[in-house]
Design an enzyme around this catalytic site. Structure first.
Site, PDB file in Angstrom:
ATOM      1  N   GLU A 178     -38.584  49.574  87.326  1.00  0.00           N
ATOM      2  CA  GLU A 178     -38.645  49.565  85.647  1.00  0.00           C
ATOM      3  C   GLU A 178     -38.496  51.006  85.189  1.00  0.00           C
ATOM      4  OE1 GLU A 178     -42.262  47.996  83.993  1.00  0.00           O
ATOM      5  OE2 GLU A 178     -41.537  48.340  82.062  1.00  0.00           O
ATOM      6  N   LYS A 220     -35.563  46.243  85.252  1.00  0.00           N
ATOM      7  CA  LYS A 220     -36.448  46.107  84.022  1.00  0.00           C
ATOM      8  C   LYS A 220     -36.278  47.232  83.044  1.00  0.00           C
ATOM      9  CE  LYS A 220     -40.904  44.952  82.274  1.00  0.00           C
ATOM     10  NZ  LYS A 220     -42.005  43.845  82.351  1.00  0.00           N
TER      11      LYS A 220
END
Ligand code: 13P
Length: 339
Positions: A178, A220
């Site tokens: 992420e 992400k």
């Protein structure tokens, strides 16, 4: 089972048509902030109660394939004595775990931050796996300003993301990678595009250097949006076109799924933007969600810390999961908000 087979099995369960991931891994200070907004004290019991309530939403597994939990949640039970990771599994949802230890100022890079938590990670993963976790999440953040993110912050955060991902895969745990370019500030859409392209490029360069198997990660990222304080408001089509452009330039086709964070977008915008992307031509990766706030905000508002609101809490979460499920197919429309 070999580690590669194990990772593939988890990816197959996480990446399913019409489904996405629920991020319910708020750290202690973050959940305290969310609870404060509805005037609820962040005690261990309240966190256990709220999280077991949302995780037992009937049929949540129709639209949610994975849930990211916070460490404390792995050890908690619902009122019937079922461990919360097991409750997820019973819903057909893969339990995962946030493993980074939060962020700190990056020395000699004013305004930049670095995410911590690599020391002892392999051992922690062994324990989390015994507790039911099959995937992990690590978040790095990047602030847009006149002077940030610096090149050193882009490189240092890419390096820790890649080291984390390599450690996860060595333990048979799928890493969610992420990199979040933050929405805070008054920067333009094109500033977000420029910074995100540099950030994602560096992240994949580092993943390659560390021999991370791209088929066994989930990315992400943030979407391409103007800063929250910018006067310019982008349309869903603009967001979709710019986001896909950056991802096509930086993310290899071997990555199976891109699960966006919501990053402070309203629940409606997060759904509309994802929908607009899935209305564009076919892409090499699945385009789906891994939302925290954009899934939970209406549920928290409905709950208000009162067990009499349990049904409405679960209904609010289910509705957002269902609408994002529709956005996975590009079949969401604004009028579905009112049905
Ligand atoms: P938001 O969707 O609220 O940004 O949360 C996702 C997440 O997991 C942030 O790390």
């Amino acid at each position: 089972m070999t580690i590669q087979n194990e990772l593939q099995t988890t990816i197959n369960a996480m990446v399913q048509k019409g489904k996405g991931i629920l991020a319910a891994d708020e750290s202690s200070p973050t959940i305290a902030k969310r609870f404060k907004a509805i005037d609820v004290e962040s005690t261990e019991e309240n966190r256990r109660y709220y999280r077991s309530l949302i995780l037992s939403t009937p049929n949540l597994g129709d639209f949610i394939s994975g849930v990211i939990l916070f460490e404390e949640t792995l050890t908690q039970q619902n009122d019937d004595g079922i461990m919360l990771p097991e409750l997820c599994t019973q819903q057909g949802i893969v339990p995962g775990i946030k493993v980074d230890a939060g962020k700190l100022a990056l020395p000699n890079a004013p305004g930049d931050e670095i995410t911590e938590g690599l020391d002892g990670l392999a051992l922690r993963l062994e324990k989390y796996k015994k507790q039911g976790a099959r995937f992990a999440k690590w978040r790095c953040v990047y602030h847009i300003s006149d002077t940030t993110p610096s090149q050193v912050a882009i490189e240092a955060n890419a390096e820790v993301l890649a080291r984390y991902a390599a450690i996860c895969q060595s333990q048979g745990i799928v890493p969610i990678v992420e990199p979040e370019v933050l929405i805070d500030g008054n920067h333009s859409l094109s500033d977000c595009v420029e910074v995100s392209e540099a950030v994602f490029h560096e992240v994949f360069h580092a993943l390659h250097r560390h021999n991370v198997v791209l088929e066994h990660i989930v990315l992400k990222p943030n979407m391409m949006v103007p800063g929250k304080e910018s006067a310019h408001k982008a349309t869903p089509e603009e967001v979709a076109i710019q986001t896909i452009k950056v991802l096509r330039r930086t993310v290899p086709a071997a990555v199976p799924s891109i699960n966006f964070l919501s990053g402070g977008l309203t629940p409606e915008k997060a759904t509309a933007y994802l929908n607009a992307m899935n209305q564009m031509s076919q892409q090499p990766w699945e385009l789906t969600f891994s939302y925290g706030r954009a899934l939970q905000e209406p549920a928290l508002k409905a709950w208000q810390g009162n067990s009499a609101n349990s049904h409405n809490t679960q209904a609010a979460l289910f509705k957002r999961a269902e609408l994002n499920g529709a956005a996975r197919y590009g079949k969401y429309s604004e009028k579905m908000e009112h049905e």
